[in-house]
Write a protein that holds these residues in place. Structure first.
Motif, PDB file in Angstrom:
ATOM      1  N   GLY A  35     -14.013   1.541  -0.801  1.00  0.00           N
ATOM      2  CA  GLY A  35     -14.415   2.853  -1.287  1.00  0.00           C
ATOM      3  C   GLY A  35     -14.694   3.831  -0.165  1.00  0.00           C
ATOM      4  N   LEU A  58      -4.929   6.356   3.290  1.00  0.00           N
ATOM      5  CA  LEU A  58      -5.586   6.426   1.981  1.00  0.00           C
ATOM      6  C   LEU A  58      -5.067   5.325   1.066  1.00  0.00           C
ATOM      7  CD1 LEU A  58      -7.548   8.026   0.154  1.00  0.00           C
ATOM      8  CD2 LEU A  58      -5.563   9.364  -0.593  1.00  0.00           C
ATOM      9  N   ALA A  59      -3.757   5.099   1.068  1.00  0.00           N
ATOM     10  CA  ALA A  59      -3.176   4.043   0.241  1.00  0.00           C
ATOM     11  C   ALA A  59      -3.688   2.672   0.663  1.00  0.00           C
ATOM     12  CB  ALA A  59      -1.644   4.090   0.328  1.00  0.00           C
ATOM     13  N   GLY A 103      -9.292  -2.047  -1.711  1.00  0.00           N
ATOM     14  CA  GLY A 103     -10.491  -1.867  -2.513  1.00  0.00           C
ATOM     15  C   GLY A 103     -11.681  -1.368  -1.710  1.00  0.00           C
ATOM     16  N   TRP A 134     -10.111  13.930   2.128  1.00  0.00           N
ATOM     17  CA  TRP A 134     -10.761  12.988   1.206  1.00  0.00           C
ATOM     18  C   TRP A 134     -12.075  12.496   1.828  1.00  0.00           C
ATOM     19  CZ3 TRP A 134      -5.430  12.445   2.404  1.00  0.00           C
ATOM     20  CH2 TRP A 134      -4.565  12.853   1.384  1.00  0.00           C
ATOM     21  N   ASN A 191      -7.162   2.156  -0.678  1.00  0.00           N
ATOM     22  CA  ASN A 191      -7.084   1.847  -2.104  1.00  0.00           C
ATOM     23  C   ASN A 191      -6.623   0.413  -2.344  1.00  0.00           C
ATOM     24  OD1 ASN A 191      -7.892   4.450  -2.725  1.00  0.00           O
ATOM     25  ND2 ASN A 191      -5.811   5.216  -3.019  1.00  0.00           N
ATOM     26  N   ALA A 209       0.857  -1.189   0.000  1.00  0.00           N
ATOM     27  CA  ALA A 209       0.000   0.000   0.000  1.00  0.00           C
ATOM     28  C   ALA A 209       0.887   1.231   0.000  1.00  0.00           C
ATOM     29  CB  ALA A 209      -0.935  -0.001   1.210  1.00  0.00           C
ATOM     30  N   ARG A 229     -14.296   9.333   1.078  1.00  0.00           N
ATOM     31  CA  ARG A 229     -13.862   7.987   1.458  1.00  0.00           C
ATOM     32  C   ARG A 229     -14.291   7.621   2.876  1.00  0.00           C
ATOM     33  NH1 ARG A 229      -9.880   6.343  -2.092  1.00  0.00           N
ATOM     34  NH2 ARG A 229     -10.488   4.258  -1.372  1.00  0.00           N
TER      35      ARG A 229
END
Length: 298
Positions: A96, A87-88, A94, A117, A91, A10, A120
């Motif tokens: 959202g 955040l990584a 997966g 962000w 992502n 990540a 998210r």
């Protein structure tokens, strides 16, 4: 017994994390602080999983089995990289949108993502509220009582502190646990389960950088400069938030007036927890889980 450990690439890290609950449940990411680790959520995660939530408990950079991918990556502990790491991870997994919950460093990471962000974040549980640092204001002295509580940060500003943390990381952390949670009667076995995470080869460098950067004493990671500039504006947080604050918190006792309130523009509630110190999820797991579930149901 802890759940099996997972590792996922990540961003700049190979993140070690544990999971609880169904893979298709609403996601909750629970984030530990300093000097703690994911064991602080051992009683919280099963409560959430029993309600059908997918629970992720990652080790932050510098803790446990989490490792940097590249030797050349700065061992930064600044607030921007904590948010970028989170955040990584979302992502990479997966995810959202998730309920983000944490305290201390973990609460800071969650606040950074919620502020920058918000798409998210389904909801935010933040120990002590608004955890984004005001680095520009760090030069202004606070009342002596507050300054005394920050002794460990000032200690780490010098090389004596770095060497002291290197040689005495367990004793250092144990002292902070006692000072910050005076009503929590943890035993040595409980402490030892977490203290193993401090043997991470990057622990000292990340911790020292964190407590020097927050006072403007060292440069940050150039890759995080844009995010750090955005945080310098002290962005508001608009996602639904519950601020959990231990009434017995030995490093950040709650004020009579909630100064964090003005930083939250969405639904917001502060819950003061009697008999609870700094390590909220481990001292009051049911209250912590109830806050996460309240946001998940909103």
């Amino acid at each position: 017994m802890p759940n099996p450990l997972n590792i996922i690439g990540a961003g700049v890290l190979d993140v070690a994390y544990e999971t609880h609950g169904p893979a298709d449940g609403q996601a909750a990411v629970l984030l530990h602080g300093f000097p703690y680790d994911v064991r602080c959520y051992d009683a919280v995660a099963p409560l959430l999983a029993a309600q059908g939530m997918r629970v992720i408990t990652p080790y932050l950079r510098g803790y446990g089995a989490t490792r940097f991918v590249e030797a050349s990556t700065p061992r930064s502990g600044e607030q921007a990289v904590l948010g970028m790491d989170l955040l990584a991870l979302l992502n990479a997994l997966g995810i959202g949108r998730a309920v983000l919950a944490g305290y201390d460093w973990g609460g800071r990471a969650a606040c950074v993502v919620a502020a920058l962000w918000p798409e998210r974040v389904a909801g935010l549980v933040s120990g002590t509220g608004y955890n984004i640092q005001d680095i520009a204001a760090s030069v202004r002295p606070e009342p002596p009582e507050a300054e005394a509580r920050y002794w460990y940060q000032y200690y780490l500003h010098g090389e004596r502190g770095r060497e002291g943390l290197t040689q005495n990381r367990g004793a250092f952390a144990r002292l902070l646990w006692r000072m910050w949670s005076p009503d929590w009667a943890f035993d040595e076995a409980t402490f030892a389960r977490t203290a193993a995470s401090f043997d991470n080869p990057d622990f000292v460098e990340v911790v020292v950088h964190s407590y020097r950067h927050r006072f403007g004493l060292v440069a940050g990671d150039p890759a995080a400069a844009d995010v750090e500039r955005r945080l310098a504006a002290r962005p508001s947080i608009g996602v639904p938030t519950i601020n959990l604050h231990g009434a017995g918190d030995g490093v950040g006792p709650p004020a009579a007036v909630d100064a964090a309130l003005k930083r939250f523009t969405g639904p917001y509630e502060r819950r003061l927890l009697d008999g609870v110190g700094h390590n909220i999820p481990q001292e009051a797991p049911r209250a912590f889980a109830e806050a996460v579930l309240a946001l998940a149901a909103a």
